[in-house]
Design an enzyme around this catalytic site. Structure first.
Site, PDB file in Angstrom:
ATOM      1  CB  SER A   1      -0.927   0.008   1.223  1.00 26.35           C
ATOM      2  OG  SER A   1      -0.186  -0.058   2.426  1.00 26.35           O
TER       3      SER A   1
ATOM      4  CG  ASP B   1      -2.579   4.428   8.945  1.00 29.48           C
ATOM      5  OD1 ASP B   1      -1.361   4.441   8.646  1.00 29.48           O
ATOM      6  OD2 ASP B   1      -3.375   3.637   8.424  1.00 29.48           O
TER       7      ASP B   1
ATOM      8  CG  HIS C   1      -0.187   3.534   5.351  1.00 25.18           C
ATOM      9  ND1 HIS C   1      -0.918   2.893   6.332  1.00 25.18           N
ATOM     10  CD2 HIS C   1      -0.054   2.644   4.333  1.00 25.18           C
ATOM     11  CE1 HIS C   1      -1.218   1.673   5.936  1.00 25.18           C
ATOM     12  NE2 HIS C   1      -0.704   1.486   4.728  1.00 25.18           N
TER      13      HIS C   1
END
EC number: 3.1.1.53
Length: 439
Positions: free
Chosen positions: A45, A342, A345
């Site tokens: 991600s 968050d 990340h």
């Protein structure tokens, strides 16, 4: 000589500063980068530009990758996934890519925080060992091949039993390797079983060879209610080479004696016809393989540490797997601390580390990336590209082929420095003699 330095200080200060600049120049940068545009990144991600969410966060704020690279065509990444996860489990993403300089920034999506165990009283540490061995094989091979992709492996089994899923935990279900159930006409698991499979279309294949390392108890349909020692092997029917290993640990799958779980080795096999053989317990064979194509001149991969913020448990298995000479490991000293998305990340330091993908460098080495190819006060260890003071360092041999231009430049600078020192010494000696004569 000390008095002369004091007398020369005003005139020699610039010379000393100049030498300091020359010999402190072009230090290695703690980044991942590339020598040219022939590169590729495998990620999750933190480099997945296609991830979509509707939670009010700024667009692409989860990325550690610079968004300018989203349309480069040199990234294969999937939120929530990893090469290891796709290789072993139903949760699959079809990673594929090709490049001379290959970078990996993934792996965290299978970590101790997931706590995967194959059996109820299994051992997640065994899976961390599997992860380390898997990535060690991938890194080693991608230093020698340009292309990585996944392929399915079909098999032919002569019995009536069907595949069974015996490794499930929470959201993860193992489907590589495939396990064949016990044949109904046997009262226990003490029988030999085999199946054929073919590997074709790639230069090499990475496949799993796994055993339940410990004492496996038969299923409820096993009247004998015995414990079994797993034994698995793959036989190359074209070359006669046999690959295999047996269970060795004295552990089981009970509260009193826990620890039984799957231990895997990751074989690099050539194309051919193979036979999977089990001498006891369940037959297993590969259902997926990593396809390696297009051999290249040896070029180490670059691996970025893939870890969570300290609020979630991580592992260091990619660091364990990343070994010289086939791999350069890059990390930061600070805790991973995400920004607007968050805590897991968008870390500032990792964004800085990946910012090197925005531009080419002259040399990639163990210490980092060198922007220039002229001079440096740090000798590049295991350097590749056009390295300062030396060109390519050959595979497995720390013997450098000197680049003549930096050597000539150093010689010229040294010659100029010697001439200046001789001139200044002569000047001050002459000046002192004149003053002494006048006195």
């Amino acid at each position: 000589m000390g008095c002369m330095c004091i007398a020369m200080a005003p005139r020699t200060l610039l010379l000393l500063i100049g030498c300091q600049l020359v010999f402190g120049f072009n230090e290695p940068l703690n980044i991942v980068s590339h020598l040219n545009d022939d590169w590729f990144l495998f990620g999750d991600s933190r480099s997945d530009c296609t991830y979509v969410e509707n939670n009010g966060h700024p667009k692409l704020d989860w990325l550690d990758l610079d968004p300018k690279l989203c349309n480069s065509g040199r990234i294969s990444a999937k939120s929530g996934n990893s090469l290891f996860r796709s290789f072993h489990f139903i949760d699959f993403y079809n990673y594929s890519g090709e490049g001379d300089q290959v970078i990996f920034y993934e792996g965290v999506n299978f970590s101790p925080s997931h706590g995967f165990k194959c059996l109820a009283y299994g051992d997640n540490k065994r899976w961390m060992g599997n992860k380390a061995r898997f990535y060690a094989r991938v890194y080693e091979k991608m230093a020698q091949y340009r292309s990585l992709s996944f392929v399915n492996v079909s098999y032919a089994y002569g019995g009536n039993a069907k595949p069974t899923s015996i490794c499930k935990d929470k959201t993860l279900t193992l489907n590589n390797p495939t396990f064949i159930s016990k044949e109904s006409n046997y009262v226990d698991y003490y029988y030999e079983s085999e199946a054929n499979f073919t590997l074709q279309g790639c230069d090499e294949f990475i496949v799993p060879l796994c055993v339940f390392n410990g004492h496996s108890k038969g299923s409820s349909s096993d009247p004998a209610n015995k414990y079994y020692t797993d034994s698995q092997s793959y036989y190359n029917m074209d070359t006669g080479v046999l690959y295999g290993f047996n269970s060795t640990l004295d552990v089981g799958n009970t509260v009193q004696n826990p620890g039984l779980d799957l231990t895997c080795r990751y074989l690099a096999l050539t194309p051919g016809n193979y036979k999977a053989v089990s001498l006891e317990y369940l037959l297993s064979l590969p259902s997926k393989a990593i396809c390696l194509r297009k051999p290249k001149s040896f070029m180490p991969v670059q691996v970025v540490d893939s870890r969570w913020n300290s609020t979630r448990q991580s592992d260091n298995m990619t660091a364990v797997a990343c070994q010289l000479p086939y791999c350069f490991f890059r990390n930061t000293s600070a805790d991973y601390s995400g920004g607007t998305h968050d805590v897991h990340h968008g870390d500032f330091h990792f964004r800085q580390l990946l910012s090197g993908l925005l531009y080419n460098v002259s040399c990639i080495a163990q210490q980092g990336a060198f922007v220039y190819n002229n001079v440096s006060s740090s000798w590049p260890a295991y350097g590749y590209g056009h390295c300062p003071t030396a060109a390519n360092i050959g595979y497995m041999a720390p013997v450098c082929i000197y680049d003549p231009l930096p050597v000539i430049l150093l010689g010229v600078l040294l010659g100029i420095a010697v001439l200046i020192i001789v001139f200044l010494m002569f000047y001050f000696m002459t000046d002192s003699g004149v003053r002494l004569h006048e006195a």
